[in-house]
Design a protein around this motif. Sequence first.
Motif, PDB file in Angstrom:
ATOM      1  N   LYS A  48       0.825  -1.189   0.000  1.00 17.28           N
ATOM      2  CA  LYS A  48       0.000   0.000   0.000  1.00 17.28           C
ATOM      3  C   LYS A  48       0.869   1.253   0.000  1.00 17.28           C
ATOM      4  O   LYS A  48       1.854   1.335   0.729  1.00 17.28           O
ATOM      5  CB  LYS A  48      -0.896   0.001   1.241  1.00 17.28           C
ATOM      6  N   GLU A  49       0.490   2.216  -0.823  1.00 11.81           N
ATOM      7  CA  GLU A  49       1.152   3.516  -0.864  1.00 11.81           C
ATOM      8  C   GLU A  49       0.170   4.529  -0.308  1.00 11.81           C
ATOM      9  O   GLU A  49      -1.003   4.558  -0.691  1.00 11.81           O
ATOM     10  CB  GLU A  49       1.530   3.868  -2.300  1.00 11.81           C
ATOM     11  N   TRP A  50       0.631   5.352   0.605  1.00 14.80           N
ATOM     12  CA  TRP A  50      -0.238   6.332   1.236  1.00 14.80           C
ATOM     13  C   TRP A  50       0.570   7.625   1.420  1.00 14.80           C
ATOM     14  O   TRP A  50       1.368   7.730   2.351  1.00 14.80           O
ATOM     15  CB  TRP A  50      -0.745   5.794   2.571  1.00 14.80           C
ATOM     16  N   GLY A  51       0.415   8.550   0.484  1.00 14.11           N
ATOM     17  CA  GLY A  51       1.210   9.782   0.521  1.00 14.11           C
ATOM     18  C   GLY A  51       2.684   9.473   0.360  1.00 14.11           C
ATOM     19  O   GLY A  51       3.088   8.793  -0.571  1.00 14.11           O
ATOM     20  N   ALA A  52       3.489   9.955   1.302  1.00 13.66           N
ATOM     21  CA  ALA A  52       4.937   9.718   1.273  1.00 13.66           C
ATOM     22  C   ALA A  52       5.303   8.400   1.951  1.00 13.66           C
ATOM     23  O   ALA A  52       6.474   8.075   2.084  1.00 13.66           O
ATOM     24  CB  ALA A  52       5.659  10.866   1.958  1.00 13.66           C
ATOM     25  N   CYS A  53       4.299   7.629   2.355  1.00 12.48           N
ATOM     26  CA  CYS A  53       4.540   6.378   3.071  1.00 12.48           C
ATOM     27  C   CYS A  53       4.216   5.183   2.181  1.00 12.48           C
ATOM     28  O   CYS A  53       3.314   5.233   1.347  1.00 12.48           O
ATOM     29  CB  CYS A  53       3.681   6.320   4.331  1.00 12.48           C
ATOM     30  N   TYR A  54       4.959   4.090   2.394  1.00 14.97           N
ATOM     31  CA  TYR A  54       4.764   2.874   1.627  1.00 14.97           C
ATOM     32  C   TYR A  54       4.857   1.703   2.597  1.00 14.97           C
ATOM     33  O   TYR A  54       5.740   1.681   3.462  1.00 14.97           O
ATOM     34  CB  TYR A  54       5.842   2.763   0.550  1.00 14.97           C
ATOM     35  N   TYR A  55       3.936   0.752   2.462  1.00 14.67           N
ATOM     36  CA  TYR A  55       3.859  -0.377   3.384  1.00 14.67           C
ATOM     37  C   TYR A  55       3.859  -1.689   2.606  1.00 14.67           C
ATOM     38  O   TYR A  55       3.200  -1.797   1.579  1.00 14.67           O
ATOM     39  CB  TYR A  55       2.583  -0.302   4.222  1.00 14.67           C
ATOM     40  N   VAL A  56       4.564  -2.693   3.130  1.00  8.57           N
ATOM     41  CA  VAL A  56       4.574  -4.044   2.553  1.00  8.57           C
ATOM     42  C   VAL A  56       4.355  -5.016   3.700  1.00  8.57           C
ATOM     43  O   VAL A  56       5.142  -5.067   4.640  1.00  8.57           O
ATOM     44  CB  VAL A  56       5.919  -4.358   1.869  1.00  8.57           C
ATOM     45  N   ARG A  57       3.264  -5.763   3.613  1.00 12.27           N
ATOM     46  CA  ARG A  57       2.963  -6.767   4.654  1.00 12.27           C
ATOM     47  C   ARG A  57       3.473  -8.123   4.179  1.00 12.27           C
ATOM     48  O   ARG A  57       3.224  -8.523   3.057  1.00 12.27           O
ATOM     49  CB  ARG A  57       1.448  -6.812   4.890  1.00 12.27           C
ATOM     50  N   TYR A  58       4.234  -8.807   5.016  1.00 12.95           N
ATOM     51  CA  TYR A  58       4.742 -10.140   4.677  1.00 12.95           C
ATOM     52  C   TYR A  58       3.609 -11.137   4.756  1.00 12.95           C
ATOM     53  O   TYR A  58       2.666 -11.000   5.452  1.00 12.95           O
ATOM     54  CB  TYR A  58       5.838 -10.583   5.637  1.00 12.95           C
TER      55      TYR A  58
END
Length: 58
Positions: A48-58
């Motif tokens: 997921k990309e949210w503004g300047a943040c990026y998340y990757v769930r294992y």
Amino acid sequence: MTIPENESRCEFCGKDAIGIQILGCCKQVVCEEHAEKILKEMKPGERKEWGACYYVRY
């Protein structure tokens, strides 16, 4: 999803990591305890990309 060996442990406490969160310019490999709420709520394999943040769930 194959998790690189150097990204399988939380940077803060050494527990099993649930994913990676990139907050602006800072990348963090985190466990359930140290993850942002948005990462905790994601399904395994989700990105997921949210503004300047990026998340990757294992």
